[in-house]
Design an enzyme around this catalytic site. Sequence first.
Site, PDB file in Angstrom:
ATOM      1  CE  LYS A  80      -3.662   2.270   2.729  1.00  0.00           C
ATOM      2  NZ  LYS A  80      -4.504   2.180   3.941  1.00  0.00           N
ATOM      3  CB  SER A 159      -7.744   4.112   3.199  1.00  0.00           C
ATOM      4  OG  SER A 159      -6.845   3.460   4.087  1.00  0.00           O
ATOM      5  CB  SER A 183      -8.089   1.290   6.094  1.00  0.00           C
ATOM      6  OG  SER A 183      -8.719   2.536   6.255  1.00  0.00           O
TER       7      SER A 183
END
Length: 512
Positions: A80, A159, A183
């Site tokens: 990420k 997210s 997330s």
Amino acid sequence: MNKQLHQLGLAEIAQGLEAKRFSSEELTRHLLARIDAHRELGAFLHVDPEHALAQARASDARRAQGAARGALDGVPLAHKDIFVTTAFPSTAASKMLVGEQGGYRSPFDATVVAQLEAAGTVAVGKTNCDEFAMGGSNENSAFGPARNPWDATRIPGGSSGGSAVAVAARLLPVTTGTDTGGSVRQPAALTGVTGIKPTYGRCSRYGMIAFASSLDQAGVFAHSASDALTLIDAMAGFDTRDATSAEQVRDAGGAAVANQAGQIGRDVAAHAARAADAARPLAGLRVGLPKEFFGEGVAPDVAATVRSALVELERLGATLVDVSLPRTELSIPVYYIIAPAEASSNLSRFDGVRYGHRAAQYTDLLDMYRKSRSEGFGPEVKRRIMIGTYVLSHGYYDAYYLQAQKLRRMIADDFQQCFAQCDVIAGPVSPTVARPIGSQTDPVAEYLADIFTLPASLAGLPGMSVPAGFGEAGLPVGLQLIGNYWQEGRLLHTAQAFQAATDFHLRAPEGF
């Protein structure tokens, strides 16, 4: 081999590499081609084939010399874009960190990145996410949303949306993510993959671009709980560079042990060894069902799917216990005071002076700060900075921030009362299946989608999402499992037993 390379789990990849049925370079090339062919999903912000192939060749050379580093050696993955990396730009999906050179280049790797590289993994690039990890849809990325492979018109959750999409679409077997308020768990649920957020302090936050420092925690995405275990086990461990990293944890027997790689796997094995009846591997497990997780606000299709999963847990030997988390609804206002307050402080470092975006024209230093931040930050990030600055300002600190911290403690206490009655807490991850992209314009309504993931984050507890079936329009639904502190092993054992009896985690979106 019946399965194609992109359909293999980590154990199958390790076996194939060891048996020389394929090489890491062959596997990496295959997955890079799939990533390139599915750019429309928006899962990646940066991919470097040359770097990935160089790492794959190095892995193959180690294996040829009999020096493979373990089960992850030669396995392609992506990080990420919240973890800083030396090999790739780190932007946190924000224009603020793009600057003139195409993206901020860190002089060091995040601890999680370094640990996985030491394990021999092949990093192909960085995945899309909500800007600075602020959002639950991946629509807040400055570079466009990631798209759900089950329906490309829908959000993948956030997210860590790009990381979830990469696994769901079979572009990669595993990816890393971060979970501040849900997330990892929410995008895992909405895309039909397995995701786990460990106990706060289990994995190092060093090199993670900070959003809310008392909440941020590294996590993983995988197809199965077994694969998630392999990755999270390599990431876990004490780090002297992270003041919030735990030096000791509790093992499956409750004894204090060192927080180090491999401990979660040993805990899973300990829980599995206690299962006397293979047909009832969860015998003796008490699963708590908070009444607040099954009331008003949960879509009927999600509720029905989760209930069916609970019936399966019961069939596997678990006992369902009614419990209560009475302050669940308070988790929304508590989180959206504490997290923005910490964000307003953490993001003050992005001022256009040392790195990242700087306004082209300004009259003085203050004007440069103002214009650089106005141009570089997106609307959701600005909203949270303003909220956080307000609640920390003189005259409001006691009324808002201090009260929120007191309520946070009470939310954590509620969980401990539940764990006196049960071993694991279960319920939905998200109130609904994935919604259409662009369909939600009210930020407060968007925040409400985190109602079931925020309590565990505020308490610092481990939680995971396990594919539990499908709801409206054939879209995935996740079963949330929450454990007590350092009980990742119990969660993963529970998930493994459920996945051994079901095949939801093996189903792929059509065309992938």
